[in-house]
Design an enzyme around this catalytic site. Structure first.
Site, PDB file in Angstrom:
ATOM      1  N   LYS A   1      -5.234  10.823   0.905  1.00 58.63           N
ATOM      2  CA  LYS A   1      -5.450   9.455   1.379  1.00 58.63           C
ATOM      3  C   LYS A   1      -6.669   8.893   0.641  1.00 58.63           C
ATOM      4  O   LYS A   1      -7.735   9.500   0.626  1.00 58.63           O
ATOM      5  CB  LYS A   1      -5.689   9.487   2.886  1.00 58.63           C
TER       6      LYS A   1
ATOM      7  N   VAL B   1      -5.251   0.113   2.938  1.00 59.71           N
ATOM      8  CA  VAL B   1      -5.456  -1.335   2.795  1.00 59.71           C
ATOM      9  C   VAL B   1      -6.716  -1.596   1.962  1.00 59.71           C
ATOM     10  O   VAL B   1      -6.702  -2.410   1.027  1.00 59.71           O
ATOM     11  CB  VAL B   1      -5.563  -2.011   4.179  1.00 59.71           C
TER      12      VAL B   1
ATOM     13  N   ASP C   1     -17.105   4.348  14.065  1.00 62.30           N
ATOM     14  CA  ASP C   1     -15.849   4.550  13.341  1.00 62.30           C
ATOM     15  C   ASP C   1     -15.169   3.207  13.220  1.00 62.30           C
ATOM     16  O   ASP C   1     -14.527   2.717  14.146  1.00 62.30           O
ATOM     17  CB  ASP C   1     -14.935   5.577  14.020  1.00 62.30           C
TER      18      ASP C   1
ATOM     19  N   LYS D   1      -3.757  -1.995  13.935  1.00 62.01           N
ATOM     20  CA  LYS D   1      -3.011  -0.931  14.624  1.00 62.01           C
ATOM     21  C   LYS D   1      -3.373  -0.883  16.105  1.00 62.01           C
ATOM     22  O   LYS D   1      -4.528  -1.053  16.478  1.00 62.01           O
ATOM     23  CB  LYS D   1      -3.321   0.407  13.962  1.00 62.01           C
TER      24      LYS D   1
ATOM     25  N   ALA E   1     -12.888   0.997   6.703  1.00 63.88           N
ATOM     26  CA  ALA E   1     -13.370   0.309   5.495  1.00 63.88           C
ATOM     27  C   ALA E   1     -12.482  -0.887   5.156  1.00 63.88           C
ATOM     28  O   ALA E   1     -12.884  -1.750   4.374  1.00 63.88           O
ATOM     29  CB  ALA E   1     -13.411   1.284   4.325  1.00 63.88           C
ATOM     30  N   ASP E   2     -11.309  -0.953   5.768  1.00 64.76           N
ATOM     31  CA  ASP E   2     -10.444  -2.125   5.548  1.00 64.76           C
ATOM     32  C   ASP E   2     -11.204  -3.420   5.861  1.00 64.76           C
ATOM     33  O   ASP E   2     -11.053  -4.420   5.158  1.00 64.76           O
ATOM     34  CB  ASP E   2      -9.199  -2.080   6.457  1.00 64.76           C
TER      35      ASP E   2
ATOM     36  N   GLU F   1       0.837  -1.212   0.000  1.00 65.22           N
ATOM     37  CA  GLU F   1       0.000   0.000   0.000  1.00 65.22           C
ATOM     38  C   GLU F   1       0.869   1.258   0.000  1.00 65.22           C
ATOM     39  O   GLU F   1       2.041   1.215   0.398  1.00 65.22           O
ATOM     40  CB  GLU F   1      -0.921   0.004   1.218  1.00 65.22           C
TER      41      GLU F   1
HETATM   42  N1  PSU Z   1      -1.111   1.207   9.772  1.00 63.36           N
HETATM   43  C1  PSU Z   1       0.046   1.879   9.880  1.00 63.36           C
HETATM   44  N2  PSU Z   1       0.226   2.972   9.113  1.00 63.36           N
HETATM   45  C2  PSU Z   1      -0.743   3.387   8.249  1.00 63.36           C
HETATM   46  C3  PSU Z   1      -1.976   2.678   8.140  1.00 63.36           C
HETATM   47  C4  PSU Z   1      -2.104   1.587   8.918  1.00 63.36           C
HETATM   48  O1  PSU Z   1       0.932   1.528  10.643  1.00 63.36           O
HETATM   49  O2  PSU Z   1      -0.538   4.391   7.583  1.00 63.36           O
HETATM   50  C5  PSU Z   1      -3.033   3.122   7.147  1.00 63.36           C
HETATM   51  C6  PSU Z   1      -3.368   1.937   6.250  1.00 63.36           C
HETATM   52  O3  PSU Z   1      -3.306   2.383   4.914  1.00 63.36           O
HETATM   53  C7  PSU Z   1      -4.783   1.568   6.661  1.00 63.36           C
HETATM   54  C8  PSU Z   1      -5.336   2.918   7.013  1.00 63.36           C
HETATM   55  O4  PSU Z   1      -5.486   0.932   5.625  1.00 63.36           O
HETATM   56  O5  PSU Z   1      -4.259   3.502   7.763  1.00 63.36           O
HETATM   57  C9  PSU Z   1      -6.624   2.835   7.809  1.00 63.36           C
HETATM   58  O6  PSU Z   1      -7.212   4.099   7.881  1.00 63.36           O
HETATM   59  P1  PSU Z   1      -8.735   4.232   8.360  1.00 63.36           P
HETATM   60  O7  PSU Z   1      -8.709   3.861   9.821  1.00 63.36           O
HETATM   61  O8  PSU Z   1      -9.093   5.687   8.132  1.00 63.36           O
HETATM   62  O9  PSU Z   1      -9.536   3.311   7.501  1.00 63.36           O
HETATM   63 MN    MN Z   2     -12.487   5.883  10.219  1.00 61.50          MN
END
Ligand code: PSU
Ligand code: MN
Length: 303
Positions: free
Chosen positions: A89, A109, A139, A160, A142-143, A28
């Protein structure tokens, strides 16, 4: 009106590898343009691509480049992404809009999974997936939903550490996404080795993962399979250090009124600062480690 499915633009090496059915690993770009600060994002890109190659596979960084969805970045494009120069993003829902806008977009992702589906890439390496956020009703990254509907093996160090990990694991179960511990019985804690959450499956070799994947696909399952491994022990950060930084980062995000897609990048940057770079070293090490494993699995899958 009918809609034609898009063919992705690829760099020559990736096109050739896909053509011959060779081992290709998707990477990614959001981790490069939003997740890690310079100069660490460059180090991450270099180490991940090298690890995939050393395992005998071809790395394919996914991104929207001036409106064009691409596998692999030419060096001037990579420089723009690493400089975070006007790069947005892009999650799965943002792909079409970024194309129509002619924008530079770094894929999460979720968006990377969508691009894998279009190009037939079966293995993807990342750091940690998104998931269910703490104390934030609705919250949820979408992954999770894209993992439920995209048949790709994703190697990672779990979700994470900023997330509600028990809830994330429950959602993955509901969504039918197998979570396989690679050489471990527990869900890793991203920066730390274990969360103490027990997994339902464990496999110990790339060949065993390849066998399980073939069975999953032969059954007509269309979900992803998560293959999770802890960060290399010498770089792992103790759970209490991570938790303290995370709690402080969450409070800072609340005070600053951060919402939506900005939440994850904000928290990751804040934790980087609070742990004096310790988390960055762990992040780089686990990204490389996951890229290597993905390369090995892709090699085991390709004839
Ligand atoms: N984990 C990390 N660094 C990142 C991300 C995840 O250590 O930058 C990114 C990935 O691209 C993941 C996204 O898909 O954060 C998720 O964001 P959100 O919670 O807004 O869906
Ligand atoms: Mn979110």
């Amino acid at each position: 009106m009918s809609h034609q499915t898009l063919r992705l633009r690829s760099t020559a090496d990736i096109a050739a590898a896909l053509e011959r059915g060779g081992a290709v690993v998707a990477l990614e770009s959001s981790v490069l343009a939003q997740g890690l600060l310079p100069p660490f994002n460059r180090e991450a890109a270099t180490r991940m691509m090298r690890a995939v190659e050393e395992a005998g596979a071809t790395p394919a960084v996914t991104a929207i480049v001036r409106g064009v969805p691409q596998l692999g970045l030419e060096s001037d494009d990579l420089e723009r992404f690493l400089a975070r120069d006007g790069v947005r993003k892009v999650s799965a829902r943002d792909l079409g809009i970024a194309m129509a806008d002619g924008a530079d977009g770094a894929t999460t992702v979720a968006a990377t999974l969508a691009m894998c589906a279009l190009s037939g890439i079966e293995v993807f390496a990342t750091g940690g997936i998104g998931g269910v956020h703490r104390d934030a009703p609705f919250d949820e990254s979408a992954d999770l939903v894209e993992l439920a509907r995209t048949p790709v093996i994703v190697t990672c160090a779990g979700a994470k550490s900023i997330l509600d990990l028990p809830a994330t694991l429950e959602r993955l179960e509901t969504l039918g996404v197998p979570v396989v511990g690679y050489g471990t019985d527990d869900l890793p804690g991203f920066f730390s080795v274990s969360t103490g959450l027990r997994l339902s499956a464990r496999l110990d070799t790339p060949a065993a993962v390849a066998r399980a994947w073939k069975a999953h696909r032969a059954l007509g399952r269309t979900s992803a399979m998560l293959v999770v491994q802890p960060p290399p022990a010498e770089h792992a950060v103790p759970v209490d250090v991570v938790e303290q930084a995370t709690a402080a980062a969450l409070a800072a995000a609340r005070d600053a009124g951060i919402r939506g897609a900005a939440v994850t990048p904000f928290l990751l940057a804040d934790i980087q600062q609070r742990t004096n770079g310790r988390s960055v070293q762990a992040n780089l090490a686990l990204l490389e480690h996951n890229a290597r494993l993905a390369g090995q699995i892709a090699a085991a899958l390709s004839p």
